[in-house]
Design an enzyme around this catalytic site. Structure first.
Site, PDB file in Angstrom:
ATOM      1  CG  HIS A  84      92.188  28.592  19.772  1.00 62.71           C
ATOM      2  ND1 HIS A  84      92.694  28.542  21.048  1.00 62.71           N
ATOM      3  CD2 HIS A  84      92.816  27.602  19.085  1.00 62.71           C
ATOM      4  CE1 HIS A  84      93.577  27.570  21.136  1.00 62.71           C
ATOM      5  NE2 HIS A  84      93.669  26.976  19.957  1.00 62.71           N
ATOM      6  CG  ASP A 163      93.028  19.508  26.417  1.00 64.28           C
ATOM      7  OD1 ASP A 163      93.276  18.751  25.459  1.00 64.28           O
ATOM      8  OD2 ASP A 163      93.592  20.593  26.584  1.00 64.28           O
ATOM      9  NE  ARG A 170      96.833  14.508  21.665  1.00 64.52           N
ATOM     10  CZ  ARG A 170      96.440  15.747  21.330  1.00 64.52           C
ATOM     11  NH1 ARG A 170      95.756  16.477  22.181  1.00 64.52           N
ATOM     12  NH2 ARG A 170      96.716  16.224  20.146  1.00 64.52           N
ATOM     13  CB  SER A 185      93.004  18.902  22.310  1.00 69.25           C
ATOM     14  OG  SER A 185      93.799  19.804  23.017  1.00 69.25           O
ATOM     15  CE  LYS A 189      92.883  23.540  24.837  1.00 72.09           C
ATOM     16  NZ  LYS A 189      94.114  22.779  24.747  1.00 72.09           N
TER      17      LYS A 189
HETATM   18  N1  URA Z   1      96.605  22.884  20.768  1.00 71.35           N
HETATM   19  C1  URA Z   1      95.818  22.270  21.669  1.00 71.35           C
HETATM   20  O1  URA Z   1      95.240  22.917  22.529  1.00 71.35           O
HETATM   21  N2  URA Z   1      95.675  20.949  21.587  1.00 71.35           N
HETATM   22  C2  URA Z   1      96.280  20.186  20.662  1.00 71.35           C
HETATM   23  O2  URA Z   1      96.105  18.982  20.652  1.00 71.35           O
HETATM   24  C3  URA Z   1      97.108  20.826  19.731  1.00 71.35           C
HETATM   25  C4  URA Z   1      97.236  22.194  19.799  1.00 71.35           C
END
Ligand code: URA
Length: 439
Positions: A84, A163, A170, A185, A189
């Protein structure tokens, strides 16, 4: 015990620690629609100022992870490894590391995102390949990995709904840039997506969430701790995003650069990063006995063309035309082009990544809102990188698109990104630190 959202907001506002049960209460209540946006907004702002400790961050991650479907990758043999990136400009690394690691025997079952604002997303890039499908049913996804060793699709709608809702909130309440909120966050995932090991590429610099090394290290440590606490081998590399990665920024341009890199003809920075990250993936996937062996295997898969062959199999399996590998004219083509030229002799001191990302967005390659459509052929190609010598009149960058006004706007924006100086300049260190790897 019955909870009350007002008490939870008050507790955090006063600097208290939220219990696992309290976090579970507000996440499930928010997803169910029982707790309104205005109360969650207030809590997010309290979290922004008071922070979350390691345990709270882990509990928030877990509550979000289980807020929707989770993926069971157990029908796939072997140690599944995910990768990621926290997001940047010109970051086409997934399209290189997934084929390299998979060519070395590591199963890759990956979900990727779309681009937003000045950052790109792998799903959009893959969609520039004619015919390529980024959505598939779970059974087909698993069976493709068992058959050819890799699959990359868009995130399904039912993963981590908490999320999705929280991120949207946010975004409009100035509460994105908080360590605990970002880490939970991302990791919710990654954990919901089911891989056994996770390699995080934490970008650092002007074109990233984390603009300085200290913040990037803090975020990386937090995410490695969460992954480890959840029983997943997790490694984070902190890598430069002060200038764009590679030379291509924009969807089809980046896929072409990924192909060129797998042919051994890519820019030095993206090649180095891809070898390093896939080497770590190969090690975590149990195919190398130490990281150095992993790096060597990744280098071999690049040099002997097995990574490129794997990319071809992957494109074909997902309905794309693998002939794009040898014929770039099969990609969507831009009808408008322009160039930015150097006004004086010197050395490139800076190419601000964020500004180039914005310029690329102006060409039509990026979306301003989640609903905007994008031009897959548009973008920016850099002819110079930081440290390069330039002579007045040299091409610094070429801009592609299908709308003259958009391309003109991109050139005007990109002009602000380049700094040329009289003195020679150091190239930025690409891989700044690796956390969580016993070498
Ligand atoms: N990428 C994400 O998936 N979440 C965040 O809060 C910031 C970057």
């Amino acid at each position: 015990m019955a909870f009350n959202m007002n008490d939870i907001i008050f507790k955090k506002r006063e600097g208290g620690r939220l219990s696992r049960e309290e976090i579970h209460y507000w996440i499930t209540g928010y997803v169910a629609g029982d707790i309104p946006d205005y109360q969650v907004s207030a809590l997010l702002m309290a979290i922004f100022f008071r922070g979350l400790d390691r345990e709270e961050t882990f509990n928030l991650t877990t509550a979000m992870r289980y807020s929707g479907d989770t993926i069971d990758l157990s029908p796939i043999n072997g140690i599944k490894v995910d990768k990621h990136s926290t997001g940047g400009v010109g970051d086409k690394t997934t399209l290189i590391v997934a084929p390299l690691a998979s060519a070395c025997g590591v199963p890759i079952a990956k979900m990727s995102g779309r681009g937003l604002g000045f950052t790109g997303g792998t799903v959009d890039k893959m969609e520039s390949i004619p015919g390529f499908r980024t959505a598939m049913e779970p059974e087909e996804f698993l069976s493709q990995v068992n058959k050819i060793g890799m699959a990359v699709i868009g995130q399904t709608a039912h993963i981590t709904p908490a999320d999705k809702k929280l991120y949207a909130l946010r975004d409009v309440t100035a509460t994105v840039d908080n360590f605990g909120l970002i880490a939970s966050s991302i990791m919710s995932k990654k954990l919901a997506a089911g891989s056994d090991a996770i390699v995080l590429d934490v970008k650092c610099g002007d074109g990233a969430f984390m603009e300085n090394l200290e913040d990037a290290v803090t975020l990386a440590n937090l995410m490695v701790d969460i992954g480890t606490d959840a029983g997943r081998k997790t490694v984070a590399a902190i890598t430069d995003m002060s200038q764009p990665l590679g030379k291509a920024v924009g969807n089809s341009l980046e896929v072409i650069e990924a192909i060129e890199t797998l042919k051994g003809k890519g820019p030095a920075d993206i090649t180095e990063l891809a070898e390093k990250l896939s080497g770590i993936m190969i090690y975590l996937g149990g195919k190398a006995s130490d990281p150095d062996e992993g790096y060597a295997m990744a280098g071999k898969a690049l040099a002997d063309g097995s990574g490129l062959a794997q990319l071809g199999r992957f494109i074909e399996a997902q309905g794309g035309n693998p002939a794009v590998i040898d014929d770039y004219s099969l990609f969507p083509q831009a009808s408008v082009m322009d160039e930015l030229k150097a006004e004086k002799d010197g050395y490139v001191e800076e190419i601000a990544a964020r500004t180039i990302g914005l310029a690329s967005q102006h060409t039509g390659a990026g979306r301003a809102t989640k609903e905007s459509s994008i031009d897959l052929s548009a973008g920016v190609y850099l002819h110079k990188k930081v440290g390069d010598k330039v002579t007045a009149g040299d091409t610094l960058a070429v801009f592609y698109g299908n709308d003259r006004a958009k391309v003109d706007a991109a050139v005007a924006e990109a002009k602000k990104a380049f700094k040329i100086t009289d003195k020679t300049c150091e190239r930025p260190v690409l891989i700044k630190e690796i956390i969580g790897l016993e070498e």
